[in-house]
Design a protein around this motif. Structure first.
Motif, PDB file in Angstrom:
ATOM      1  N   GLN A 195       0.737  -1.240   0.085  1.00  0.00           N
ATOM      2  CA  GLN A 195       0.007   0.136   0.145  1.00  0.00           C
ATOM      3  C   GLN A 195       0.768   1.230   0.055  1.00  0.00           C
ATOM      4  N   LEU A 196       1.968   1.130   0.616  1.00  0.00           N
ATOM      5  CA  LEU A 196       2.990   2.158   0.696  1.00  0.00           C
ATOM      6  C   LEU A 196       3.510   2.633  -0.550  1.00  0.00           C
ATOM      7  N   SER A 197       3.429   1.756  -1.502  1.00  0.00           N
ATOM      8  CA  SER A 197       4.140   2.179  -2.768  1.00  0.00           C
ATOM      9  C   SER A 197       3.012   2.147  -3.806  1.00  0.00           C
ATOM     10  N   PHE A 198       1.657   1.755  -3.397  1.00  0.00           N
ATOM     11  CA  PHE A 198       0.517   1.826  -4.332  1.00  0.00           C
ATOM     12  C   PHE A 198       0.185   3.217  -4.782  1.00  0.00           C
ATOM     13  N   ILE A 199       0.035   4.033  -3.925  1.00  0.00           N
ATOM     14  CA  ILE A 199      -0.348   5.333  -4.493  1.00  0.00           C
ATOM     15  C   ILE A 199       0.916   6.083  -5.321  1.00  0.00           C
ATOM     16  N   PRO A 200       2.183   6.060  -4.711  1.00  0.00           N
ATOM     17  CA  PRO A 200       3.193   6.752  -5.382  1.00  0.00           C
ATOM     18  C   PRO A 200       3.233   6.202  -7.003  1.00  0.00           C
ATOM     19  N   ILE A 201       3.058   4.785  -7.120  1.00  0.00           N
ATOM     20  CA  ILE A 201       3.621   4.272  -8.447  1.00  0.00           C
ATOM     21  C   ILE A 201       2.268   4.359  -9.076  1.00  0.00           C
ATOM     22  N   LEU A 202       1.096   3.926  -8.681  1.00  0.00           N
ATOM     23  CA  LEU A 202      -0.208   3.977  -9.647  1.00  0.00           C
ATOM     24  C   LEU A 202      -0.844   5.305  -9.774  1.00  0.00           C
ATOM     25  N   VAL A 203      -0.522   6.096  -8.819  1.00  0.00           N
ATOM     26  CA  VAL A 203      -1.579   7.406  -9.182  1.00  0.00           C
ATOM     27  C   VAL A 203      -0.547   8.659  -9.550  1.00  0.00           C
ATOM     28  N   VAL A 204       0.413   8.730  -8.655  1.00  0.00           N
ATOM     29  CA  VAL A 204       1.221   9.943  -8.763  1.00  0.00           C
ATOM     30  C   VAL A 204       2.266   9.982 -10.157  1.00  0.00           C
ATOM     31  N   THR A 205       2.867   8.605 -10.191  1.00  0.00           N
ATOM     32  CA  THR A 205       3.715   8.752 -11.436  1.00  0.00           C
ATOM     33  C   THR A 205       3.064   8.973 -12.636  1.00  0.00           C
ATOM     34  N   PRO A 206       1.752   8.184 -12.909  1.00  0.00           N
ATOM     35  CA  PRO A 206       1.144   8.607 -14.076  1.00  0.00           C
ATOM     36  C   PRO A 206       0.450   9.978 -14.262  1.00  0.00           C
ATOM     37  N   LEU A 207       0.019  10.365 -13.185  1.00  0.00           N
ATOM     38  CA  LEU A 207      -0.509  11.775 -13.154  1.00  0.00           C
ATOM     39  C   LEU A 207       0.652  12.729 -13.286  1.00  0.00           C
ATOM     40  N   THR A 208       1.768  12.630 -13.053  1.00  0.00           N
ATOM     41  CA  THR A 208       2.887  13.608 -12.983  1.00  0.00           C
ATOM     42  C   THR A 208       3.337  13.218 -14.572  1.00  0.00           C
ATOM     43  N   PHE A 209       3.598  12.284 -15.220  1.00  0.00           N
ATOM     44  CA  PHE A 209       3.779  12.010 -16.626  1.00  0.00           C
ATOM     45  C   PHE A 209       2.888  12.985 -17.545  1.00  0.00           C
ATOM     46  N   LEU A 210       1.611  12.540 -17.240  1.00  0.00           N
ATOM     47  CA  LEU A 210       0.162  13.338 -18.037  1.00  0.00           C
ATOM     48  C   LEU A 210       0.143  14.681 -17.481  1.00  0.00           C
ATOM     49  N   GLY A 211       1.005  15.142 -16.551  1.00  0.00           N
ATOM     50  CA  GLY A 211       0.555  16.566 -15.991  1.00  0.00           C
ATOM     51  C   GLY A 211       1.516  17.658 -16.839  1.00  0.00           C
ATOM     52  N   GLY A 212       2.102  17.255 -17.901  1.00  0.00           N
ATOM     53  CA  GLY A 212       2.697  18.154 -18.660  1.00  0.00           C
ATOM     54  C   GLY A 212       4.077  18.248 -18.237  1.00  0.00           C
ATOM     55  N   ALA A 213       4.663  17.498 -17.793  1.00  0.00           N
ATOM     56  CA  ALA A 213       6.119  17.574 -17.343  1.00  0.00           C
ATOM     57  C   ALA A 213       7.302  17.654 -18.676  1.00  0.00           C
ATOM     58  N   PHE A 214       6.698  16.810 -19.582  1.00  0.00           N
ATOM     59  CA  PHE A 214       7.599  16.843 -20.786  1.00  0.00           C
ATOM     60  C   PHE A 214       6.837  17.442 -21.971  1.00  0.00           C
ATOM     61  N   TYR A 215       5.663  18.015 -21.852  1.00  0.00           N
ATOM     62  CA  TYR A 215       5.074  18.733 -22.936  1.00  0.00           C
ATOM     63  C   TYR A 215       4.219  19.751 -22.284  1.00  0.00           C
ATOM     64  N   SER A 216       3.699  20.633 -23.395  1.00  0.00           N
ATOM     65  CA  SER A 216       2.926  21.829 -23.000  1.00  0.00           C
ATOM     66  C   SER A 216       1.367  21.014 -23.369  1.00  0.00           C
ATOM     67  N   ILE A 217       0.361  21.167 -22.421  1.00  0.00           N
ATOM     68  CA  ILE A 217      -0.850  20.602 -22.763  1.00  0.00           C
ATOM     69  C   ILE A 217      -1.496  21.293 -24.043  1.00  0.00           C
ATOM     70  N   ASP A 218      -1.040  22.514 -24.300  1.00  0.00           N
ATOM     71  CA  ASP A 218      -1.570  22.946 -25.588  1.00  0.00           C
ATOM     72  C   ASP A 218      -1.290  22.164 -26.889  1.00  0.00           C
ATOM     73  N   MET A 219      -0.173  21.270 -26.620  1.00  0.00           N
ATOM     74  CA  MET A 219       0.214  20.471 -27.920  1.00  0.00           C
ATOM     75  C   MET A 219      -0.918  19.184 -28.040  1.00  0.00           C
ATOM     76  N   LEU A 220      -1.884  18.828 -26.737  1.00  0.00           N
ATOM     77  CA  LEU A 220      -2.768  17.756 -26.885  1.00  0.00           C
ATOM     78  C   LEU A 220      -3.922  18.041 -27.817  1.00  0.00           C
TER      79      LEU A 220
END
Lengths: 253, 309
Positions: free
Chosen positions: A166-191
């Protein structure tokens, strides 16, 4: 106010970070250097500028946020989960420290470590790309706000978790995807428009955008909205933590 | 003497529905050594945990030196040191660091001199720089005691302090407890080793199924409930207790070589002189006699059995 108590917890947590210096500092720096080589060097050279900002420089704020978020959560969650696991939590629970003092000690130490890591990544990035910070004060304020907010979020996960999965559940399954999809590597204007709208429900978008604004004076959403939503999330975490201590949720029988 | 801990109508029902404490009233006097006895699962640890703030009470309240442990928890907890039953220690910290941490956590300014004195009194000074994970179980127990003493508590709780501890540590610990008592520290301990309570405690409380069955000054308890035994070693073995001695509570032991007379210690007339006269009349000779008091353990077993098991 039991300042000796706060200081004891803070020092204990900082000492834990120093003992595992390799894990605490070197690993995130190495990971970030790899991102720069892959996204900045290899792919970035074929990418056009985004809003007049070189792609290599464009990803710097996103990368720092990515690391600060994940480090804050994992550090703070482990910091409070491990005493629960090893049962040494009895001492914290039986000590004359208020919930606020306990949280200040644990979250303060986790946030300190995250800010240091963020600063190191920023310094590392200057070896790869030219980075200029348009609003240094705002940048530092945003860095601290994010580190504190997500350390608090990690603290909540640490209390909630009843096992290492459970300790690694939230970081791996929620936070990492949200961060990658949160525009870390692109501008959301590009979507495409649909995905742009979906992205606006991702809280990390506001963090990355706000942080990027402090670097380049421009972001996907307004800086006021970024700050407001981050502060709101901080407030929500504070309410949850207060409730957890008041009821003894997963801390006390 | 004034009470330093007052437990009033305390009840604890766990979420599972288990009633761990059922209306417990108790006063512990300042400066005394109080032993809490009871079988496993009787509620000893739950009672200690409520006083120390680890478990929330369901009903009732606890006052530590006049401070409610829920509403004025800071004032109450500052006075308390707790040595838990389980060997729950940090792993990678050094001995001196973990003990220093405990002092700070309880709101006391650093005092290396006091830490040194505590570590020396527990024979931990040579190991002060060792990581806790490298220590033996007995040494970890010493570390837990050192942590509990780091902030100079007025009240010390020892939950099963000598369970699984070697003879040397047990002796050291009793010496330490004796010294602490001399400085005015109130000590509450739970134990399975009844001889320890018998040796050290001023008062004894017996708890079973969450209820405090009795609290009594130790000597009074033994006087009140204690049975005495007179064992007569017979010159000639007997096959059965002679009918002529029927009015005494007698039994044979050691294959008929000993005659055991059990009598009430508090009774004014023990019945011994008349028994001996009668034996002489009957021509039953004995070569030796030995009198003993029943131990706290006998009393304890008796009490718990009476309580309905």
């Amino acid at each position: 106010m039991n300042l000796h108590g706060v200081w004891a917890i803070y020092r204990f947590e900082m000492a834990r970070g120093l003992r595992t210096l390799w894990q605490t500092l070197v690993a995130p720096v190495l990971t970030t250097a790899l991102y720069f080589i892959v996204f900045g060097g290899a792919i970035g050279s074929r990418m056009q500028d985004i809003g007049g900002v070189d792609y290599g420089a464009f990803i710097v704020p996103g990368l720092i946020m990515l690391t600060v978020l994940t480090q804050s959560i994992s550090n703070a969650s482990f910091g409070i989960y491990f005493p629960k696991f090893s049962k040494t939590i009895f001492e914290i629970l039986s000590a004359p420290v208020s919930p606020l003092e306990v949280v200040t000690g644990y979250v303060g130490a986790a946030a300190t470590k995250s800010v240091v890591i963020g600063a190191i990544i920023l310094i590392t990035s200057t070896f790869f790309v030219d980075v200029e910070v348009a609003h240094p004060a705002a940048m530092i304020a945003f860095l601290f706000l994010t580190a504190i907010t997500f350390s608090l979020f990690g603290f909540i996960i640490g209390i909630w978790a009843e096992g290492f999965e459970q300790l690694s559940f939230i970081p791996i399954l929620v936070v990492t995807p949200l961060t990658f999809l949160g525009g870390a590597f692109y501008s959301i204007d590009m979507l495409p428009p649909l995905w742009r709208t979906v992205s606006l429900f991702n809280p990390v978008v506001y963090l990355v955008s706000g942080f990027r604004w402090s670097f380049f004076g421009q972001g996907d959403v307004s800086i006021g909205l970024s700050l407001g939503l981050t502060a709101a999330f901080l407030g929500l975490c504070l309410v949850i933590v207060t409730w957890m201590f008041r009821t003894g949720y997963r801390l006390k029988a | 003497m004034e009470a330093v801990i007052r437990v009033e109508g305390l009840g604890k029902t766990y979420k599972s529905g288990l009633v761990a404490l059922d209306h417990v009233d108790l006063e512990v006097k300042r400066g005394e050594i109080f032993a809490l006895l009871g079988p496993n699962g009787a509620g000893k640890t739950t009672l200690i945990s409520v006083v120390c703030g680890i478990v929330n009470p369901t009903r009732g309240r606890v006052l530590v030196d006049g401070h409610d442990v829920v509403r004025e928890y800071k004032a109450a907890r500052k006075k308390i040191g707790l040595v838990p039953q389980e060997l729950a220690t940090d792993a990678f910290e050094s001995v001196v660091d973990t003990v220093t941490f405990s002092r700070g956590l309880f709101g006391k300014a650093p005092n290396p001199g006091h830490i040194e004195q505590v570590l020396k009194s527990l024979s931990l000074w040579d190991k002060r720089k060792s990581k806790i994970i490298e220590l033996s179980g007995g040494m970890k127990r010493r570390v837990l005691i050192a942590k509990a003493l780091a902030h100079e508590p007025e009240i010390l709780f020892l939950d099963e302090p000598t369970a699984g501890v070697d003879v040397e540590l047990r002796r050291d610990m009793w010496k330490l407890i004796g010294r602490l008592r001399e400085t005015g520290v109130t000590i509450i301990l739970t134990t399975h080793y009844i001889e320890e309570a018998e040796e050290m405690a001023d008062r004894v409380g017996v708890i079973d199924k969450g209820r405090l069955i009795l609290v009594e000054e130790k000597h009074a308890l033994m006087r009140k409930l204690g049975k005495r035994k007179l064992t007569l070693t017979l010159a000639e073995p007997l096959a059965a207790v002679p009918a002529a001695l029927g009015e005494w509570d007698l039994s044979l032991a050691d294959e008929g070589h000993s005659l055991v007379y059990t009598f009430d210690a508090k009774a004014e007339r023990t019945g011994i002189p008349s028994l001996l006269r009668k034996m002489q009349e009957e021509g039953i000779a004995f070569s030796d006699l030995d009198a003993s008091k029943s131990s706290l353990e006998d009393i304890f077993v008796d009490l718990v059995r009476k309580d309905g098991r």
